[in-house]
Design a protein around this motif. Sequence first.
Motif, short mmCIF file in Angstrom:
data_model
loop_
_atom_site.label_atom_id
_atom_site.label_comp_id
_atom_site.label_asym_id
_atom_site.label_seq_id
_atom_site.Cartn_x
_atom_site.Cartn_y
_atom_site.Cartn_z
N LEU A 13 0.83 -1.20 0.00
CA LEU A 13 0.00 0.00 0.00
C LEU A 13 0.87 1.25 0.00
CD1 LEU A 13 -2.98 0.72 0.05
CD2 LEU A 13 -2.80 0.98 2.52
N ILE A 14 1.93 1.21 0.79
CA ILE A 14 2.86 2.35 0.83
C ILE A 14 3.45 2.59 -0.55
CG2 ILE A 14 5.00 3.20 1.85
CD1 ILE A 14 2.90 2.97 3.93
N ALA A 266 -6.50 -8.54 -1.23
CA ALA A 266 -6.31 -7.10 -1.17
C ALA A 266 -4.90 -6.75 -1.65
CB ALA A 266 -6.52 -6.60 0.25
N GLY A 267 -3.93 -7.56 -1.23
CA GLY A 267 -2.56 -7.35 -1.67
C GLY A 267 -2.46 -7.42 -3.18
N THR A 268 -3.08 -8.45 -3.76
CA THR A 268 -3.03 -8.61 -5.21
C THR A 268 -3.68 -7.41 -5.91
OG1 THR A 268 -3.01 -10.99 -5.03
CG2 THR A 268 -3.75 -10.07 -7.13
N ALA A 269 -4.79 -6.92 -5.36
CA ALA A 269 -5.45 -5.76 -5.95
C ALA A 269 -4.49 -4.59 -5.98
CB ALA A 269 -6.70 -5.42 -5.15
N ILE A 270 -3.81 -4.38 -4.87
CA ILE A 270 -2.84 -3.29 -4.81
C ILE A 270 -1.70 -3.52 -5.79
CG2 ILE A 270 -1.15 -2.18 -3.31
CD1 ILE A 270 -3.17 -2.68 -1.00
N GLY A 271 -1.22 -4.75 -5.82
CA GLY A 271 -0.14 -5.09 -6.74
C GLY A 271 -0.52 -4.80 -8.18
N ALA A 272 -1.74 -5.18 -8.56
CA ALA A 272 -2.18 -4.94 -9.94
C ALA A 272 -2.28 -3.45 -10.21
CB ALA A 272 -3.53 -5.62 -10.17
#
Lengths: 314, 501
Positions: A13-14, A266-272
């Motif tokens: 996220l950062i 959620a991590g994957t969403a941010i990664g994408a």
Amino acid sequence: MTTIKKLLKNKPLIVLLAASVVVAIINPRFLTWGNILTVLRQTSINAVIATGMTFAILIGGIDLSVGSVLGFCGAIAAAMISSGINVFVVVITALMLGTFIGFLNGTLITAGRLQPFIATLGTVTLLRGLILVFTKGRPISTGSTGASEAFGKIGTGFIGPIPIPVYIMIVVFILAYYILNHTRIGRYIYATGSNEEATIYSGIKTSRVKLFVYSVSGMTAALAGILITARLGSAQPTAGAGYELDAIAAVVLGGTSMAGGVGTIAGTAIGALIIGILNNALNLMKVPSYYQDVAKGIVILAAVLLDRKQKLSR
Amino acid sequence: MKDIAVSMKHITKNFSGINVLKDVSFNIYKGRVMALVGENGAGKSTLMKILTGVYLKTDGEIYLDGSEVSFNDTHSSQEAGIAIIHQELNLVKDLSIGENIFLGREPVSGRGRIMWKRLYENSEYWLKKLGLNENPRELVRNLSVGKQQLVEIAKALSIDAKVIIMDEPTGALTPAETQKLFNVINDLKREGKSIVYISHRLQEIFEICDDVTVLRDGELIGEKSVSETDEDKVIEMMVGRKLSEQYPRIETAIGQDVFRVESLSNEFVKDISFSLRQSETLGVAGLMGSSRTELMRTLYGIYPYKGDIFLNGTKIKILSPMDALNFGIAYVSEDRKTNGIITDMSVRDNITMSSLKKFTSALGLINKNKEQASANNYIETMSIKTAGTYQLLKYLSGGNQQKVSIAKNLNTSPKILILDEPTRGVDVGARKDIYDLINKFKKEGMCIIVVSSDIPEVLGICDRIMVMHEGKISGFLQQKDATQEAIMTLAVGKDVYNDDH
Ligand SMILES: Nc1ncnc2c1ncn2[C@@H]1O[C@H](COP(=O)(O)OP(=O)(O)OP(=O)(O)O)[C@@H](O)[C@H]1O
Ligand SMILES: [Mg+2]
């Protein structure tokens, strides 16, 4: 207080926020409403594929075939649409086809006892060949029937101000989140990835878990194939080539461990999103396309290394 | 006057805000064996991990031979002459015994090549010393847990350290193996080396140790010479109160045959026939290599078999753990890290792993409140020490992990509960809790099989004892006729079939 602390610990996220701020400063156009929607729409394809990839990586596997499943299912969908078949039927058929290919991958991995890397790599070659046979190496246009117009909407349409693919992406995320966090199979996915032997000892058939996961990955790849074909109005024979790499990058940027067992949607969403913003920024800055890949590679490696450093320190 | 080798002063350790060690001081003396005892989660392993640089201390000082030291990793503590045998096995299962013993310290020639012959010869020397008759080229994966434990010990000994820390080294060993280890410890003492010995078997402390330090809830309770204390006093220091009788076996009316095995054979066991009655506790004794664990895993559907299994008179076929659980057979593994629990998942997830169906709606959605309540229930009734249901299992002490492993199986409401070394690594108080639980299930009509290398335990809690030798049943003993000698005689295979029932 604790939620802020938690957020600060969320490295992906950062990185996402930092990237957005930097890009916005360099090019103020980045933060326009129109551009934000463009980023989201462009991210949707990779995000959908990366969701299935998250499942595969969570059980300690990998699915290299997603790009070719996308290409294959897209081509089949285009051909069906051009012959005037009902959109609903086409979408369901393409999704089922993708699911079936995923199921076959899963069968090779479980019953055939192949390494996921090898099994899905084999599928890539096979499908790429089939695509060339099927398309004779030429793009397949969806044509200009009533069906094709309706089909095109999936990729180009809007509901309110927001493009339809963005809605689809969000629905896929929510479903995946639900599966991983609130269902039995989701729990078993984490368990299988963490310690397969202990999972088997807990009375769980991990081979079924794997079949499910690769089927999901095939299905999301097919969905991405539908989105891309609908957007372009045609299926390119090379469609999806290399997409598996962007999907894996999104998953890993999102903090999912390649060893399995650890990671979130959620991590994957941010990664994408990070990858989407990166692509967008490089375009806005008019970086020549060859250099874009170099820049992307460097950013991905840097982000992953940063994360690794953090995890190793006690 | 005792010569101090290592002295740890005012050690404090916090894990993300939780205070695990409070101002603990601890001494290790030259040429003596220091016992470190305390309940599960008292902080024994943590203290030793701080000494060897696995964890960084929050506060305090460590002195080695009088000068202050601080290790940031195990490599530097090894260099300084401190070796540790960890409570949990840390072997690379797909490497050979020898490769494991010398992992990271392989003898190399001037040209940088590994000297395999030297490596395996040296390994062989240590294996011999510990009485382990295995080829050092054998893969660790193919060894029983007990033998793996001996390899861990060999690994620590081969470092030739001045200070050797043994964190529950005998958990998986049989009495004979334990005796060999004690001989080695006595040799080491004579060479002037210092040893820290952690164990929940207090008899061992009184047999091999010179001094004893007691921890409770992360605090130092005291240090005593073994000669000036006794078992009851140590227990009182550990738990803060007196404990009643150690083995609270109860008599229940033993009912009908529930479970019967007839001429069961496979690659591990031969011609196994026995039956279990309602409310009966069957102990299974035998030496290492008697294939007790393999038999239990066969019954749990891990290994294929020939022969018949009957449940309530009906023939059943158990092809997988899923089948076994569906028939009401649960298995608590002796090797919890490998297949008993999932260390990267939470206490709650582990407790409900085998019984998740119970907590799921028709749509496949997990009812988290119900799940949470179940986890809390087990945490309470089994006094599992954890920061909460969300805590990852890898952050629990060994004994508490064991309780979670048992809870997970109890949650499946089994009719037949197989406990493979259930009290390994479990402290005296908790051990009694487990015995009490066994009695409670017994009263409710459950059949229980207890595989244990701890003979007093088998004698203390079982109604009947089945002894195995090299994959076969060498005899049965009723509780009233069973003695340590009778069991050992059968275990070494001196006698054939006695009688059933
Ligand atoms: N890495 C960690 N993070 C958080 N808490 C931890 C961690 N390691 C240990 N703990 C906690 O510290 C306490 C002491 O654990 P430790 O392993 O030292 O106990 P122990 O005395 O060795 O117990 P046992 O006899 O069961 O092995 C426990 O409550 C445990 O949950
Ligand atoms: Mg411990």
